[in-house]
Design a protein around this motif. Structure first.
Motif, PDB file in Angstrom:
ATOM      1  N   UNK A  17       0.773  -1.193  -0.016  1.00 54.09           N
ATOM      2  CA  UNK A  17      -0.025  -0.107   0.032  1.00 54.09           C
ATOM      3  C   UNK A  17       0.795   1.142  -0.004  1.00 54.09           C
ATOM      4  N   UNK A  18       1.908   1.186   0.849  1.00 58.34           N
ATOM      5  CA  UNK A  18       2.851   2.472   0.867  1.00 58.34           C
ATOM      6  C   UNK A  18       3.668   2.670  -0.159  1.00 58.34           C
ATOM      7  N   UNK A  19       4.268   1.552  -0.641  1.00 56.58           N
ATOM      8  CA  UNK A  19       5.424   1.789  -1.816  1.00 56.58           C
ATOM      9  C   UNK A  19       5.460   0.843  -2.917  1.00 56.58           C
ATOM     10  N   UNK A  41      13.310  -1.883  -1.077  1.00 57.66           N
ATOM     11  CA  UNK A  41      12.745  -0.707  -0.261  1.00 57.66           C
ATOM     12  C   UNK A  41      13.697   0.305   0.433  1.00 57.66           C
ATOM     13  N   UNK A  42      13.939   1.503  -0.036  1.00 58.79           N
ATOM     14  CA  UNK A  42      14.833   2.407   0.505  1.00 58.79           C
ATOM     15  C   UNK A  42      14.364   3.302   1.511  1.00 58.79           C
ATOM     16  N   UNK A  43      14.972   4.248   2.281  1.00 53.98           N
ATOM     17  CA  UNK A  43      14.457   4.766   3.530  1.00 53.98           C
ATOM     18  C   UNK A  43      13.209   5.703   3.110  1.00 53.98           C
ATOM     19  N   UNK A  44      13.120   6.263   2.083  1.00 54.89           N
ATOM     20  CA  UNK A  44      11.739   6.888   1.892  1.00 54.89           C
ATOM     21  C   UNK A  44      10.407   6.036   1.748  1.00 54.89           C
ATOM     22  N   UNK A  45      10.619   4.954   1.165  1.00 59.26           N
ATOM     23  CA  UNK A  45       9.461   3.961   1.247  1.00 59.26           C
ATOM     24  C   UNK A  45       9.111   3.259   2.633  1.00 59.26           C
ATOM     25  N   UNK A  46      10.300   3.143   3.649  1.00 56.62           N
ATOM     26  CA  UNK A  46      10.198   2.673   4.629  1.00 56.62           C
ATOM     27  C   UNK A  46       9.693   3.729   5.626  1.00 56.62           C
ATOM     28  N   UNK A  47       9.811   4.996   5.457  1.00 56.71           N
ATOM     29  CA  UNK A  47       9.423   5.898   6.333  1.00 56.71           C
ATOM     30  C   UNK A  47       7.887   6.218   5.929  1.00 56.71           C
ATOM     31  N   UNK A  48       7.221   6.064   4.676  1.00 53.94           N
ATOM     32  CA  UNK A  48       5.992   5.828   4.480  1.00 53.94           C
ATOM     33  C   UNK A  48       5.341   4.610   5.122  1.00 53.94           C
ATOM     34  N   UNK A  49       5.971   3.615   4.945  1.00 52.61           N
ATOM     35  CA  UNK A  49       5.446   2.598   5.483  1.00 52.61           C
ATOM     36  C   UNK A  49       5.197   2.442   7.132  1.00 52.61           C
ATOM     37  N   UNK A  50       6.329   3.135   7.734  1.00 56.04           N
ATOM     38  CA  UNK A  50       6.378   3.286   9.053  1.00 56.04           C
ATOM     39  C   UNK A  50       5.229   4.272   9.490  1.00 56.04           C
TER      40      UNK A  50
END
Length: 91
Positions: A17-19, A41-50
């Motif tokens: 859903x996020x990335x 999954x890079x940092x921006x995708x993980x921030x969105x996931x978080x």
């Protein structure tokens, strides 16, 4: 707030859903111990996931919990630890 535990299936859903998902990565496979960087999954995708996890589960994750050098298993453990703390405070 959803009940614990937060599972790999929950994480897969939120990651997509996020990335989205890399075509070359099978998220349905055994990814628990694969680094997020390997999964695409890079940092921006993980921030969105978080952010999605925090909103959906009513918790706050540390920045260290969202490092792209970690694995899905690491993030699941961090989410469940936060959910346990939130449940203990609510009890």
């Amino acid at each position: 707030m959803p009940s614990i535990p937060f599972t790999l299936d929950d994480l897969r859903r939120i990651l997509i859903e996020a990335a989205g998902a890399e075509d070359s990565v099978d998220l349905a496979g055994d990814i628990l111990n694969t680094r997020f960087t390997v999964l695409g999954y890079e940092s921006l995708a993980l921030l969105e996931t978080g952010g999605r996890i925090e909103r959906e589960y009513g918790i706050v994750l540390d920045d260290d919990d969202l490092s792209d050098e970690l694995t899905p298993g690491d993030l699941i453990d961090a989410v469940n630890a936060q959910l346990s703390r939130a449940g203990a405070r609510a009890a």
